[in-house]
Design an enzyme around this catalytic site. Structure first.
Site, PDB file in Angstrom:
ATOM      1  CE  LYS A  16      -3.743  -2.395   2.394  1.00 45.43           C
ATOM      2  NZ  LYS A  16      -3.054  -3.716   2.459  1.00 45.43           N
ATOM      3  NE  ARG A  46      -4.173  -8.670  -7.627  1.00 44.05           N
ATOM      4  CZ  ARG A  46      -3.932  -9.343  -6.510  1.00 44.05           C
ATOM      5  NH1 ARG A  46      -3.523 -10.602  -6.565  1.00 44.05           N
ATOM      6  NH2 ARG A  46      -4.078  -8.737  -5.343  1.00 44.05           N
ATOM      7  NE  ARG A  75     -14.032  -7.544   4.413  1.00 42.04           N
ATOM      8  CZ  ARG A  75     -13.756  -8.431   5.371  1.00 42.04           C
ATOM      9  NH1 ARG A  75     -12.536  -8.505   5.876  1.00 42.04           N
ATOM     10  NH2 ARG A  75     -14.695  -9.241   5.825  1.00 42.04           N
ATOM     11  CD  GLU A 106      -3.853  -3.504  -1.390  1.00 43.89           C
ATOM     12  OE1 GLU A 106      -3.216  -4.573  -1.504  1.00 43.89           O
ATOM     13  OE2 GLU A 106      -4.751  -3.329  -0.547  1.00 43.89           O
ATOM     14  CG  ASP A 160      -5.389  -5.352  -5.847  1.00 47.06           C
ATOM     15  OD1 ASP A 160      -5.258  -6.298  -6.648  1.00 47.06           O
ATOM     16  OD2 ASP A 160      -5.267  -5.471  -4.616  1.00 47.06           O
ATOM     17  CG  ASN A 165      -1.306  -6.994  -4.092  1.00 50.19           C
ATOM     18  OD1 ASN A 165      -1.533  -6.973  -2.897  1.00 50.19           O
ATOM     19  ND2 ASN A 165      -2.106  -6.412  -4.985  1.00 50.19           N
ATOM     20  NE  ARG A 169      -9.221  -9.002  -6.715  1.00 50.62           N
ATOM     21  CZ  ARG A 169      -8.213  -8.568  -5.957  1.00 50.62           C
ATOM     22  NH1 ARG A 169      -7.605  -9.395  -5.119  1.00 50.62           N
ATOM     23  NH2 ARG A 169      -7.820  -7.310  -6.025  1.00 50.62           N
ATOM     24  CE  LYS A 175      -6.672   0.535   1.362  1.00 50.60           C
ATOM     25  NZ  LYS A 175      -6.963   0.024  -0.007  1.00 50.60           N
TER      26      LYS A 175
END
Length: 318
Positions: free
Chosen positions: A126, A211, A233, A281, A273, A283, A225, A161
């Site tokens: 993040k 994603r 979420r 994000e 993301d 990842n 997603r 978060k």
């Protein structure tokens, strides 16, 4: 060329073979004739400059409940006995995780670690996004209640978060007039000294959190997603549903902006993301989504990853 691969991961016997990306990585490598071991990062041992682990050779198969056979326990010298290490254990990105990156850094790049452990350590998921101005929604990272409260007042609906959370854990949405921010900050502070992330809410999340997988800096495909009705979420293990999706011009613009940096930093397998037009994000620890991408499109991101790794390893020994 045949590679000797050590996979640092959570117990492979417990994974869901229909969705786990690490399992697909192992399955793809096995089909190419590579030899593989798995080990727990807690068995890493640094002695007189040599890094060892306790590991077991594996053979995998796509048979639910009977998907892996193990060899006997062995002690591997990670600088001499293997060519490649996959760092695939799940976060939390805590000091144990950070320490594992320090240990693996002692053998990289002689043994190719994917992703580069020093860069994984330097790229919290993040935080790395903040290096690319204009791609992220309005965001504040802080442990200061005054700053967090001011941001909430300025932007209205927000998402709060943990900075080093994963898998959607601890993510909450707050209304513009929500009175619960102070209490949530207190609850977080009682268990952690880490900052929080507060971000302007993106309504497009109801349509999904995309994603996108990048291999050596190049986008190879995406899945969407979609959160359950009424939820924010979208992570698959907390009720999100994977759906096929195409890359948009904005997605490609984002990938073009960050791709060269990922490649330069040795971040070979990355999942980003994207919600609406915003990157949320990057990842780099143990990104997922490869199995769903393969199911929807036929694109095997793990095969493309092994193409890159094999090429890099061949160049090392040439």
């Amino acid at each position: 060329m045949t590679l000797k691969i050590a996979i640092q991961m959570d117990p492979i016997e417990a994974v869901d073979i229909s969705s786990d990306t690490s399992f697909l990585m192992a399955e793809t490598a096995q089909a190419r004739g590579h030899k593989q071991w798995v080990y727990d990062f807690r068995t890493l041992a640094l002695e007189e400059g040599r890094l060892y682990c306790r590991a077991r050779a594996i053979t995998v198969r796509r048979e639910a409940g009977n998907h892996v056979d193990f060899g006997d326990w062995e002690t591997l010298d990670l600088a001499e006995d293997v060519d490649v290490i996959l760092m695939r254990q799940d976060p939390p990105f805590d000091m144990a995780y950070v320490t594992a990156t320090y240990l693996l850094e002692t053998v990289h790049p002689k043994t190719l670690v994917v992703n580069d452990p020093a860069q994984v350590r330097s790229a919290p998921e993040k935080l790395m996004v903040t290096a690319f101005p204009g791609l992220q929604p309005p965001t504040l990272i802080s442990a200061d209640p005054v700053a967090l409260t001011a941001f909430h007042k300025k932007h209205g609906e927000v998402v709060l978060k943990p900075l080093h959370g994963n898998g959607g854990s601890g993510v909450v949405k707050l209304r513009a007039d929500d009175p619960n921010l102070d209490a949530l900050i207190e609850i977080h502070a009682a268990g952690s000294r880490d900052p929080l992330v507060i971000q302007k809410f993106i309504p497009a999340v109801t349509k999904g959190d995309k994603r996108i997988l990048l291999i050596d800096g190049e986008p190879v495909g995406a899945i969407n997603r979609v959160p359950a009705a009424g939820a924010v979420r979208s992570n698959l293990h907390v009720g999100g549903t994977a759906m096929p999706v195409e890359l948009t011009p904005r997605d490609l613009e984002i990938c073009k902006a960050i791709g060269p940096t990922l490649k330069e930093r040795g971040l070979i397998f990355v999942g980003i993301d994207v919600i609406g037009d915003y990157l949320t994000e990057i990842n780099v620890t143990s990104p997922t989504g490869a199995q769903q991408l393969k199911t929807f499109t036929g694109i095997d991101a793990t095969a493309l990853m092994w193409d890159v790794i094999e090429k890099k390893r061949a160049a090392q020994v040439a």
